[in-house]
Design an enzyme around this catalytic site. Sequence first.
Site, PDB file in Angstrom:
ATOM      1  N   ILE A 237      11.755  27.883   2.742  1.00 28.93           N
ATOM      2  CA  ILE A 237      12.887  28.807   2.635  1.00 28.93           C
ATOM      3  C   ILE A 237      12.473  30.267   2.729  1.00 28.93           C
ATOM      4  O   ILE A 237      13.335  31.142   2.813  1.00 28.93           O
ATOM      5  CB  ILE A 237      13.705  28.571   1.350  1.00 28.93           C
ATOM      6  CG1 ILE A 237      12.894  28.881   0.091  1.00 28.93           C
ATOM      7  CG2 ILE A 237      14.257  27.159   1.318  1.00 28.93           C
ATOM      8  CD1 ILE A 237      13.735  28.888  -1.178  1.00 28.93           C
TER       9      ILE A 237
ATOM     10  N   ALA B 205      12.534  26.510  -5.842  1.00 30.97           N
ATOM     11  CA  ALA B 205      12.208  27.717  -6.600  1.00 30.97           C
ATOM     12  C   ALA B 205      10.718  27.758  -6.895  1.00 30.97           C
ATOM     13  O   ALA B 205      10.056  26.723  -6.936  1.00 30.97           O
ATOM     14  CB  ALA B 205      12.988  27.775  -7.915  1.00 30.97           C
TER      15      ALA B 205
ATOM     16  N   THR C 185       8.561  28.153  -9.864  1.00 30.77           N
ATOM     17  CA  THR C 185       8.869  27.991 -11.291  1.00 30.77           C
ATOM     18  C   THR C 185       7.639  28.049 -12.198  1.00 30.77           C
ATOM     19  O   THR C 185       7.752  27.771 -13.394  1.00 30.77           O
ATOM     20  CB  THR C 185       9.597  26.664 -11.548  1.00 30.77           C
ATOM     21  OG1 THR C 185       8.769  25.583 -11.087  1.00 30.77           O
ATOM     22  CG2 THR C 185      10.940  26.630 -10.816  1.00 30.77           C
TER      23      THR C 185
ATOM     24  N   THR D 226      18.321  30.392 -13.746  1.00 25.23           N
ATOM     25  CA  THR D 226      17.598  30.146 -14.982  1.00 25.23           C
ATOM     26  C   THR D 226      18.065  30.987 -16.165  1.00 25.23           C
ATOM     27  O   THR D 226      18.606  32.086 -15.980  1.00 25.23           O
ATOM     28  CB  THR D 226      16.095  30.412 -14.763  1.00 25.23           C
ATOM     29  OG1 THR D 226      15.374  30.258 -15.991  1.00 25.23           O
ATOM     30  CG2 THR D 226      15.869  31.835 -14.269  1.00 25.23           C
ATOM     31  N   ASP D 227      17.820  30.487 -17.369  1.00 21.92           N
ATOM     32  CA  ASP D 227      18.068  31.250 -18.592  1.00 21.92           C
ATOM     33  C   ASP D 227      17.113  32.434 -18.731  1.00 21.92           C
ATOM     34  O   ASP D 227      17.365  33.366 -19.497  1.00 21.92           O
ATOM     35  CB  ASP D 227      17.929  30.335 -19.812  1.00 21.92           C
ATOM     36  CG  ASP D 227      16.546  29.694 -19.907  1.00 21.92           C
ATOM     37  OD1 ASP D 227      16.045  29.219 -18.858  1.00 21.92           O
ATOM     38  OD2 ASP D 227      15.971  29.645 -21.004  1.00 21.92           O
TER      39      ASP D 227
ATOM     40  N   TYR E 144       8.784  35.857 -13.238  1.00 25.56           N
ATOM     41  CA  TYR E 144       9.619  34.721 -12.854  1.00 25.56           C
ATOM     42  C   TYR E 144      11.095  35.035 -13.073  1.00 25.56           C
ATOM     43  O   TYR E 144      11.922  34.864 -12.171  1.00 25.56           O
ATOM     44  CB  TYR E 144       9.224  33.478 -13.655  1.00 25.56           C
ATOM     45  CG  TYR E 144      10.247  32.369 -13.584  1.00 25.56           C
ATOM     46  CD1 TYR E 144      10.464  31.678 -12.403  1.00 25.56           C
ATOM     47  CD2 TYR E 144      11.014  32.032 -14.704  1.00 25.56           C
ATOM     48  CE1 TYR E 144      11.417  30.665 -12.337  1.00 25.56           C
ATOM     49  CE2 TYR E 144      11.949  31.023 -14.642  1.00 25.56           C
ATOM     50  CZ  TYR E 144      12.155  30.347 -13.456  1.00 25.56           C
ATOM     51  OH  TYR E 144      13.104  29.362 -13.394  1.00 25.56           O
TER      52      TYR E 144
ATOM     53  N   TRP F  39      15.157  24.647 -19.409  1.00 28.61           N
ATOM     54  CA  TRP F  39      14.274  23.604 -19.925  1.00 28.61           C
ATOM     55  C   TRP F  39      14.579  22.237 -19.301  1.00 28.61           C
ATOM     56  O   TRP F  39      14.869  21.254 -19.987  1.00 28.61           O
ATOM     57  CB  TRP F  39      14.406  23.510 -21.447  1.00 28.61           C
ATOM     58  CG  TRP F  39      13.813  24.656 -22.203  1.00 28.61           C
ATOM     59  CD1 TRP F  39      13.412  25.865 -21.710  1.00 28.61           C
ATOM     60  CD2 TRP F  39      13.563  24.700 -23.613  1.00 28.61           C
ATOM     61  NE1 TRP F  39      12.951  26.662 -22.727  1.00 28.61           N
ATOM     62  CE2 TRP F  39      13.029  25.976 -23.905  1.00 28.61           C
ATOM     63  CE3 TRP F  39      13.767  23.811 -24.662  1.00 28.61           C
ATOM     64  CZ2 TRP F  39      12.673  26.362 -25.198  1.00 28.61           C
ATOM     65  CZ3 TRP F  39      13.423  24.197 -25.939  1.00 28.61           C
ATOM     66  CH2 TRP F  39      12.862  25.451 -26.204  1.00 28.61           C
TER      67      TRP F  39
END
Length: 261
Positions: A3, A26, A28, A67-68, A91, A116
């Site tokens: 990508i 992603a 990660t 993501t959080d 990140y 998570w």
Amino acid sequence: LDITDAHAVRQAVLQSSADVVVNAAAYTAVDKAESESARAYAVNRDGTAHLAAACAEANIPFIHVSTDYVFDGTKDTPYTEDDRVHPVSVYGASKEAGEQALRNAWPRHIILRTAWVYSVFGNNFVKTMLRLARERDSWPVVADQHVGPTAAGDLAEAILTLTQRSQAGDDVPWGTYHYCGAGSTTWHGFAEAIVQLAAPALARSVPAIPITTADYPTPAKRPANSVLDCSKIRTLLGIEPRPWRESLTEVVAELLDTSGS
């Protein structure tokens, strides 16, 4: 598909005859991103931008997993979609940049923030805890970071529902949503639950020792509280997150059955 290759992404999307594109790709590796920021941004920001541009050209919806870690963790209550983002790691910053790139490129999108993620596949916290429960008498686990663990299977079901809704017409409420396991815990609380579920099969119960974030320094800073408020996705899209303990019970049972323990 790489990508980070804009041309390859454009060709793949335009030639696919797809009804919707879901980006589950992603970078990660949270700690490694601190020393590989260029790579993290190439995947999480630029890769997302390439996909968004291709979807805009093809006029198809785009569902993007985020993501959080776009939050700094200083809030005392669960984060809503309207809360200010303030990532504290490369990140998190690269993922937030990807969100912005998508918003700027194509309005027919859904950004799905989760946290998570674990499953019976790949490397993840649950599988690591089960391995340690077999190999050690005890081990330290951070007890002052809070969030809602998310089973990948539950996340996949939510995404499938979103793909159906994304093709419903102009009344789709596009934008950013939160989805994670209902309820919250810490890494230590999560580890304790895993060990308790596995104890009968392993014929032993071993303790995870609670420690603080300061006791376990890492290259990347992590938010102390990144519990996500999922009321928006429940209200607007009818998607109800499962309690994290319920989902964990199923995943641990499957892992133990697969391993023969």
